[in-house]
Design an enzyme around this catalytic site. Structure first.
Site, PDB file in Angstrom:
ATOM      1  N   ASP A  55       0.855  -1.183   0.000  1.00 44.08           N
ATOM      2  CA  ASP A  55       0.000   0.000   0.000  1.00 44.08           C
ATOM      3  C   ASP A  55       0.893   1.236   0.000  1.00 44.08           C
ATOM      4  OD1 ASP A  55      -1.828   2.007   0.318  1.00 44.08           O
ATOM      5  OD2 ASP A  55      -2.932   1.040   1.936  1.00 44.08           O
ATOM      6  N   TYR A 145      -0.482  18.578  -5.779  1.00 42.12           N
ATOM      7  CA  TYR A 145      -0.097  17.622  -6.809  1.00 42.12           C
ATOM      8  C   TYR A 145       1.141  18.097  -7.546  1.00 42.12           C
ATOM      9  CZ  TYR A 145      -0.455  14.648 -10.962  1.00 42.12           C
ATOM     10  OH  TYR A 145      -0.191  13.747 -11.977  1.00 42.12           O
ATOM     11  N   ALA A 147       3.413  20.211  -6.578  1.00 45.88           N
ATOM     12  CA  ALA A 147       4.577  20.187  -5.699  1.00 45.88           C
ATOM     13  C   ALA A 147       5.141  18.772  -5.562  1.00 45.88           C
ATOM     14  CB  ALA A 147       4.203  20.736  -4.323  1.00 45.88           C
ATOM     15  N   LYS A 149       4.935  16.403  -7.768  1.00 47.21           N
ATOM     16  CA  LYS A 149       5.540  16.012  -9.036  1.00 47.21           C
ATOM     17  C   LYS A 149       6.840  16.783  -9.314  1.00 47.21           C
ATOM     18  CE  LYS A 149       2.709  12.839 -10.563  1.00 47.21           C
ATOM     19  NZ  LYS A 149       3.166  11.445 -10.829  1.00 47.21           N
TER      20      LYS A 149
END
Length: 229
Positions: A55, A145, A147, A149
């Site tokens: 997970d 998101y 940041a 990436k």
């Protein structure tokens, strides 16, 4: 000769398209999934020995989970295709949504790569980070998101410099909007109608990744950006 590929995010989208293409070639797949229930769902398409429970959202317990998963001692390719997105302006973002995106999109790839480095060094293998054009240009409501990436791009750049002498190749792929289940969710969050025909397919992105994986040993592609025609 059959190669061994560890691919995250193979339950849908780009990861699934890539896993299917590599399976058709007869290569060995190791596919982390989030739960035993997900193993049951995917077992009809992929051989169960290659499905392992990891997970990626539970980064606190991920190192121990990786040890218990008994991942292969030799890995030719590690592809990070898993990702999550939750659009919101920073001032409206729930703390747990910020943390989830950073954990799955950045922390988990870092931890998994660290764990797999000995196996990759044995084969002088490749690491592919499926990023996003949001990792280069951040727009409003994409703060967490984008940041995560942008951090993933930095991780890839540093890893490339660290492992080049040992022969490990590191590539970042920056797809623009792609026709996937995640893109449908993004459009829902944006309040817009979703037409998958407007975007490149997951199979097209997977074909580009295959090209990267099949490069001759004396060449590498550090980064590639993909846009719809």
């Amino acid at each position: 000769m059959s190669r061994t590929h560890l691919i995250t995010g193979a339950g849908s989208g780009i990861g699934l398209a890539l896993a299917r293409a590599l399976r058709e070639r007869g290569d060995t797949l190791v596919l982390p999934v989030r739960s035993q229930e997900r193993v049951e769902e995917l077992r009809g398409e992929f051989a169960e020995p290659g499905l392992v429970v990891l997970d990626l959202a539970r980064t606190d317990s991920l190192p121990e989970a990786m040890r218990q998963a008994h991942l292969p001692g030799r890995i030719d390719t590690l592809v990070h295709a898993a990702g999550v997105v939750e659009l919101a302006r920073l001032g409206d973002s729930a703390p747990e949504a910020i943390r989830s995106q950073v954990d799955v999109n950045l922390v988990a790839p870092a931890l998994l790569t660290r764990h797999c480095l000995p196996a990759l060094r044995r084969t002088r293998g490749s690491v592919v980070f499926v990023n996003s054009t949001a990792g280069s240009v951040a727009n409003a409501a994409w703060s967490a998101y984008a940041a995560s990436k942008a951090g993933l791009r930095a991780l890839a750049d540093s890893l490339r410099a660290e492992e080049a002498e040992g022969g490990i190749r590191v590539t970042t792929v920056f797809p623009s909007r792609t026709a996937t289940r995640m893109q449908a969710r993004v459009h829902e969050q944006e309040g817009r109608d979703y037409d998958p025909d407007r975007f490149m397919s997951a199979e097209s992105v997977a074909a580009t990744i295959l090209h990267v994986l099949d490069l001759p040993e004396d060449v590498t592609i550090p980064e590639v950006t993909l846009r719809s025609r």
